[in-house]
Design a protein around this motif. Structure first.
Motif, PDB file in Angstrom:
ATOM      1  N   ILE A  65       0.835  -1.206   0.000  1.00 44.00           N
ATOM      2  CA  ILE A  65       0.000   0.000   0.000  1.00 44.00           C
ATOM      3  C   ILE A  65       0.868   1.253   0.000  1.00 44.00           C
ATOM      4  O   ILE A  65       0.566   2.238  -0.694  1.00 44.00           O
ATOM      5  N   GLU A  66       1.942   1.221   0.778  1.00 46.52           N
ATOM      6  CA  GLU A  66       2.867   2.362   0.771  1.00 46.52           C
ATOM      7  C   GLU A  66       3.403   2.612  -0.634  1.00 46.52           C
ATOM      8  O   GLU A  66       3.474   3.762  -1.086  1.00 46.52           O
ATOM      9  N   GLN A  67       3.792   1.551  -1.316  1.00 41.32           N
ATOM     10  CA  GLN A  67       4.308   1.712  -2.678  1.00 41.32           C
ATOM     11  C   GLN A  67       3.250   2.331  -3.592  1.00 41.32           C
ATOM     12  O   GLN A  67       3.537   3.257  -4.363  1.00 41.32           O
ATOM     13  N   TYR A  74       0.507  10.252  -3.454  1.00 45.43           N
ATOM     14  CA  TYR A  74      -0.026  10.543  -2.129  1.00 45.43           C
ATOM     15  C   TYR A  74       1.113  10.467  -1.115  1.00 45.43           C
ATOM     16  O   TYR A  74       1.123   9.618  -0.205  1.00 45.43           O
ATOM     17  N   ALA A  75       2.050  11.356  -1.232  1.00 51.19           N
ATOM     18  CA  ALA A  75       3.263  11.298  -0.416  1.00 51.19           C
ATOM     19  C   ALA A  75       2.968  11.499   1.069  1.00 51.19           C
ATOM     20  O   ALA A  75       3.523  10.798   1.924  1.00 51.19           O
ATOM     21  N   ALA A  76       2.120  12.464   1.375  1.00 46.95           N
ATOM     22  CA  ALA A  76       1.823  12.748   2.781  1.00 46.95           C
ATOM     23  C   ALA A  76       1.111  11.564   3.442  1.00 46.95           C
ATOM     24  O   ALA A  76       1.423  11.167   4.570  1.00 46.95           O
ATOM     25  N   LEU A  79       3.525   8.814   4.120  1.00 46.79           N
ATOM     26  CA  LEU A  79       4.361   9.085   5.281  1.00 46.79           C
ATOM     27  C   LEU A  79       3.626   8.769   6.578  1.00 46.79           C
ATOM     28  O   LEU A  79       4.189   8.179   7.506  1.00 46.79           O
ATOM     29  N   VAL A  80       2.347   9.168   6.647  1.00 47.58           N
ATOM     30  CA  VAL A  80       1.547   8.883   7.846  1.00 47.58           C
ATOM     31  C   VAL A  80       1.428   7.372   8.054  1.00 47.58           C
ATOM     32  O   VAL A  80       1.590   6.868   9.166  1.00 47.58           O
ATOM     33  N   LEU A  81       1.143   6.643   6.969  1.00 51.18           N
ATOM     34  CA  LEU A  81       1.025   5.189   7.069  1.00 51.18           C
ATOM     35  C   LEU A  81       2.336   4.566   7.521  1.00 51.18           C
ATOM     36  O   LEU A  81       2.356   3.676   8.379  1.00 51.18           O
ATOM     37  N   SER A  86       5.394   1.841  11.629  1.00 48.23           N
ATOM     38  CA  SER A  86       6.633   1.719  12.405  1.00 48.23           C
ATOM     39  C   SER A  86       6.338   1.696  13.890  1.00 48.23           C
ATOM     40  O   SER A  86       6.952   0.952  14.662  1.00 48.23           O
ATOM     41  N   LEU A  87       5.378   2.554  14.331  1.00 42.50           N
ATOM     42  CA  LEU A  87       4.991   2.582  15.733  1.00 42.50           C
ATOM     43  C   LEU A  87       4.382   1.250  16.156  1.00 42.50           C
ATOM     44  O   LEU A  87       4.713   0.699  17.215  1.00 42.50           O
TER      45      LEU A  87
END
Length: 581
Positions: A65-67, A74-76, A79-81, A86-87
């Motif tokens: 999904i990030e890719q 949808y860069a922002a 980044l949130v995802l 990571s958290l």
């Protein structure tokens, strides 16, 4: 995602072009090309041997999904995802480390460390885990003859957790051990293997929980280019390969919100299902698979048939004391409801593996409160509520678990003949013999919209996206846009004047199907309103017909006590096309 192949003999509208578009759902193709759009038949199959996905596959999904978000700009959001993933990964890693510490502390008998780790929530079954840990400590005290410590632990730690004992007598045996000579004297612990072996078994409880989380998150994992689209294409290709009717050319997909379901206009009688001893009033396919369908009859029985095997005896459910007017199934197909003239709605379990159960034991709930025949009933999309309508002019909303009436909706002047939920489940739509169709808000109970342009009694309502289909006893079917509250189309040719409930439904977003007093089944193109097919085979009134896209079958029912299924045969369609020319 659906496309249509038609029989060529009737007039076929919308014939500009030959592209198969599964989302627009219009009838497409020219001449014989339309008849040849589907060239092979196959039995419907499902992914019954689905592979097991390990927990770490979820990380792969996030990477994919990030890719996709990055590729689409949808860069922002990407980044949130990434930060949130990571958290979550850090929290998981912390939990894994705590689990390893817990396992080591158990093996070493460091019960103070065990208590410290378990002082905060560790697993969902925390109290059952605590019971197992305290039981191990208690047994060790007994083994070492530390009876005072064992007594204190039993009273302060184990007694409050007694309900989590794995057997009904285990806590009693723990109490008995305070006066016994050895641990083996208690029946529950006669196989006790000693302190070390018991600690190892307790530690093994956490092994599987930690197994899928041992590896660290690999931030450098390679994701092949366009991986999400590749997987989606593979999924759709699998659906196409399993379809009953296989497209001759690759279909065009413009929506992924539904499974691929190639639709054809049936032109041939496939099977007849006999067994009812009176007219068949209603029919619904069970669940989305369509392998089975349920019928209700004036003979007071509910029957569930194998749609692909008319010789297989149906499951027969008895319990109503009068005719059955309507049936419906949950989306999962695990429960069926039946609405009857005996003023009740019954909820049934029906699976063939439960054949040892009698009809009465299959009744999971009986909903009461109606003051006359219950003509219509439908499941809520979530499967927890049921809407009913009937002779007493009232629409009711039931909670299935408690069997309580949650809301009543009053406003119709005559009997309610049909009810349904909108896809979101926040509205109930009801049609009545008073000629009106009303929209009810399920939360407030208010009548928020009313359609009043009907000429005759409304015999059925059906909904597809923003379109509403109504059938009435003026020999017409009307298509409405619920956003503008006005009729868009009118379909005629069939006969609907002499029977209470001749029903019309969407066979597909662009195809309308209805029964008729004259014994025929009529199918219309939604946009042109032209009849594209008529099916003849019933000996009497056809009350309605229902389509199932997964099986590629149309099932009809009527006053001749029979159910008939219809399929599309390409060779016949081609022959009819040549004959008509």
């Amino acid at each position: 995602m659906t496309s249509i192949a038609t029989a060529a003999a009737p007039p076929v509208p919308s014939t500009s072009g030959s592209t198969i578009d599964l989302a627009s759902a219009s009838i497409v193709g020219n001449g014989n090309a339309t008849s040849r759009a589907y060239i092979s038949l196959s039995s419907n199959s499902t992914l019954s041997n689905a592979p097991t996905l390990l927990p770490r596959v979820k990380e792969d999904i996030l990477r994919i999904i990030e890719q996709y978000l990055g590729d689409e700009g949808y860069a922002a959001t990407k980044l949130v995802l990434h930060d949130e993933a990571s958290l979550k990964g850090k929290e998981r890693d912390d939990r894994v480390n705590e689990g390893r510490k817990l396992k080591r502390a158990i093996l070493e008998g460091d019960w103070a460390e065990v208590d410290n780790i378990l002082s905060k929530p560790f697993v969902r079954t925390q109290k059952a885990l605590l019971y197992s840990v305290y039981k191990q400590q208690f047994l060790e005290h007994i083994e070492y003859r530390e009876l005072q410590k064992a007594f204190t632990l039993l009273n302060k730690r184990l007694k409050p957790l007694e309900r989590f004992q794995p057997t009904r007598t285990e806590f009693q045996d723990l109490c008995y051990l305070l006066s016994a000579k050895t641990v083996h004297d208690a029946p529950s612990f006669k196989n006790w293997e000693g302190v070390t072996a018991a600690r190892e078994k307790l530690a093994e409880m956490f092994g599987e929980m930690l197994e899928g989380e041992r590896e660290e998150r690999d931030e450098s994992a390679f994701v092949p280019k366009g991986r999400l689209m590749t997987l989606l294409e593979q999924a759709v290709s699998y659906q196409v390969s399993c379809a009953r009717y296989k497209p001759e050319t690759p279909p065009t997909i413009s929506s992924l919100l539904q499974d691929f379901s190639p639709f054809v206009i049936p032109n041939t009688l496939l099977d007849s299902f006999a067994g009812h001893t009176a007219n068949v009033k209603c029919l619904r396919f069970v669940g989305s698979s369509g392998r089975h369908f349920a019928t209700g009859s004036s003979d007071r029985t509910l029957r569930i048939w194998d749609s692909l095997s008319p010789t297989t005896p149906p499951v027969i459910l008895r319990g109503h004391t009068s005719r059955i007017w309507d049936v419906d199934s949950t989306s999962k197909g695990d429960r069926i409801l039946s609405a009857s003239a005996d003023r009740t709605v019954k909820v049934w379990s029906w699976r063939r593996q439960d054949a040892a159960e009698g009809s009465e034991s299959r009744v999971r709930a009986t909903l009461e409160g109606n003051e006359g025949d219950v003509y219509a009933a439908r499941w809520h999309p979530m499967g927890n509520h049921i809407a009913t309508g009937g002779y007493d002019r009232i629409v009711r909303l039931y909670d299935v678990e408690s069997r309580a009436i949650l809301k009543t909706f009053t406003g119709h002047a005559l009997s309610v003949s049909s009810v349904l939920f909108n896809p979101l489940g926040n509205l109930i739509v009801s049609g009545s013999k008073d000629g009106h169709v009303r929209f009810w808000d399920t939360v407030s109970g208010l009548n928020i919209r009313t359609l009043t342009a009907q000429v005759g009694e409304v015999t059925s309502v059906d909904m597809n996206d923003v379109y509403l289909l109504t059938s009435s006893r003026d020999n017409s079917i009307r298509l409405w846009d619920v956003r503008m509250l006005r009729p868009l189309k009118r379909y005629k040719a069939h006969s609907n004047t002499s029977q209470n409930f001749v029903r019309a439904t969407f066979a597909h977003s662009s195809l309308i199907v209805s029964g008729s007093d004259d014994g025929l089944i009529y199918l219309w193109d939604r946009e042109s309103t032209e009849v594209v097919q008529t099916l003849e085979g019933h000996d009497g009134v056809v009350f309605g017909a229902t389509w199932n896209g997964r099986q590629g079958l149309l099932a009809s029912y009527g006053s001749d006590f029979e159910v008939k299924t219809w399929e599309y045969v390409p060779d016949r369609a081609g022959k009819e096309s040549q004959d008509s020319s």
